[in-house]
Design a protein around this motif. Structure first.
Motif, PDB file in Angstrom:
ATOM      1  N   ASP A  87      -8.030  -5.051  -9.681  1.00  0.00           N
ATOM      2  CA  ASP A  87      -7.306  -4.355 -10.749  1.00  0.00           C
ATOM      3  C   ASP A  87      -8.250  -3.735 -11.776  1.00  0.00           C
ATOM      4  O   ASP A  87      -7.816  -3.296 -12.844  1.00  0.00           O
ATOM      5  N   ASN A 121      -3.754  -7.625   0.905  1.00  0.00           N
ATOM      6  CA  ASN A 121      -3.981  -8.827   0.103  1.00  0.00           C
ATOM      7  C   ASN A 121      -4.846  -8.552  -1.126  1.00  0.00           C
ATOM      8  O   ASN A 121      -5.314  -9.480  -1.789  1.00  0.00           O
ATOM      9  N   SER A 122      -5.030  -7.283  -1.451  1.00  0.00           N
ATOM     10  CA  SER A 122      -5.920  -6.923  -2.546  1.00  0.00           C
ATOM     11  C   SER A 122      -5.383  -7.365  -3.902  1.00  0.00           C
ATOM     12  O   SER A 122      -4.194  -7.222  -4.197  1.00  0.00           O
ATOM     13  N   LYS A 123      -6.299  -7.889  -4.727  1.00  0.00           N
ATOM     14  CA  LYS A 123      -5.992  -8.235  -6.112  1.00  0.00           C
ATOM     15  C   LYS A 123      -6.873  -7.432  -7.073  1.00  0.00           C
ATOM     16  O   LYS A 123      -6.919  -7.706  -8.270  1.00  0.00           O
ATOM     17  N   ARG A 172      -1.270  -2.919  -0.020  1.00  0.00           N
ATOM     18  CA  ARG A 172      -0.791  -3.730  -1.132  1.00  0.00           C
ATOM     19  C   ARG A 172       0.504  -3.103  -1.672  1.00  0.00           C
ATOM     20  O   ARG A 172       0.738  -1.899  -1.515  1.00  0.00           O
TER      21      ARG A 172
END
Length: 313
Positions: A147, A143-145, A189
């Motif tokens: 960046d 669920n990593s966002k 991810r």
């Protein structure tokens, strides 16, 4: 017969090993053996299996081996359908894969051949040297966002992250997802550049400022001039990947076992398969070192020998 070539970096080591084995009379018997052997699976184990073939060719030129690198999962698909004789794997076989083997009457034996240190790499100029296990999970979790490197730690550079990694057929992917991230989905991810070819990942990370990825230790060793390895802090300080830290149990949680799986019926009924497998295991320590992997301990090697001797008994 066409076979995939392994990295040129291994050629001098394999050549030296061939001379040493010849001088010592090493290697399994079977100089007159002939036939074909099909090997496929993990790209991480590929250098060892291909090096074993190159060495065997010196004394048993009649044994022709094809060594593919479709990934651990892809290798097991072929192996359990009877397409291949041996499957390279950077993780143990899954229950569902074993069920397919059973359904197709493919009985197999698991043989551990070495230990690897899964290595987190980054662009050479990235001003980051160490990640905690929690940061690694935060970066690669399903669920990593994340960046930007600064999102992992305020002291990290304000630089966009570009991710590179193996595809879902890879045992390296499975290991990170199931054993390190340990999310119930057993996934990472999905928004990253994926490839089953570790050399493609090397090129991606080394050519992309802010880039990071992961693969087996051998591929980092071969490209250390163009990449940096990030140390991992699992709670006891930052530990760099190496043969010494992995074998000592210090490089947690990224040290992992490597395997080959042998089709029992092919081993007992195909002279070429038996010759190749016996040679591989008899010279395992030297082959692992030539391919820049971490050799088994004495106890681990004894277990591998015992498992091989038990085929067909």
């Amino acid at each position: 017969m066409k076979r995939t070539s392994y990295s040129r970096a291994l050629v001098p080591a394999v050549a030296a090993l061939a001379l040493a084995l010849t001088a010592c009379g090493g290697g399994a018997a079977g100089g007159g053996a002939s036939g074909t052997v099909a090997v496929d699976g993990s790209s991480t184990v590929f250098p060892m299996s291909n090096a074993a073939y190159e060495l065997l060719s010196e004394e048993s030129p009649g044994v022709q081996v094809t060594v593919g690198a479709s990934g651990t999962g892809g290798g097991f698909e072929k192996f359990c359908s009877g397409e291949t004789d041996i499957s390279d794997a950077s993780r143990p076989i899954k229950d569902e894969e074993a069920e397919v083997c059973k359904k197709n009457d493919v009985e197999f034996t698991e043989l551990q051949v070495a230990t690897d240190a899964l290595t987190i790499v980054a662009h050479k100029d990235l001003a980051v040297d160490c990640l905690t296990t929690d940061q690694l999970i935060k970066l690669w979790g399903p669920n990593s966002k994340v960046d930007n490197w600064k999102q992992l730690d305020p002291s990290f550079p304000d630089q966009e992250i570009k991710l590179f990694g193996p595809g879902t057929d890879s045992g390296t992917y499975d290991y990170l997802a199931a054993d390190v991230i340990a999310d119930e989905s057993e996934s990472t991810r999905k928004d990253y550049e994926a490839s089953e070819d570790d050399n493609v990942l090397v090129q991606g990370v080394s050519g992309t400022p802010g880039g990071t990825g992961y693969f087996g230790y051998t591929y980092f060793e071969e490209n250390a001039d163009s990449l940096k390895a990030l140390a991992i802090d699992d709670g006891d300080g930052c530990v760099e990947p190496s043969a010494e830290t992995a074998q000592a149990g210090e490089y947690t949680p990224l040290a992992r076992p490597l395997f080959i799986y042998t089709n029992n019926a092919k081993y007992t009924g195909n002279e070429a398969v038996a010759t190749y497998t016996d040679f591989y295991i008899e010279n395992l320590e030297a082959i692992a070192e030539a391919a820049q992997y971490i050799p088994l301990s004495e106890d681990q090697y004894a277990e591998t020998q015992s498992a091989l001797e038990g085929i067909g008994s």
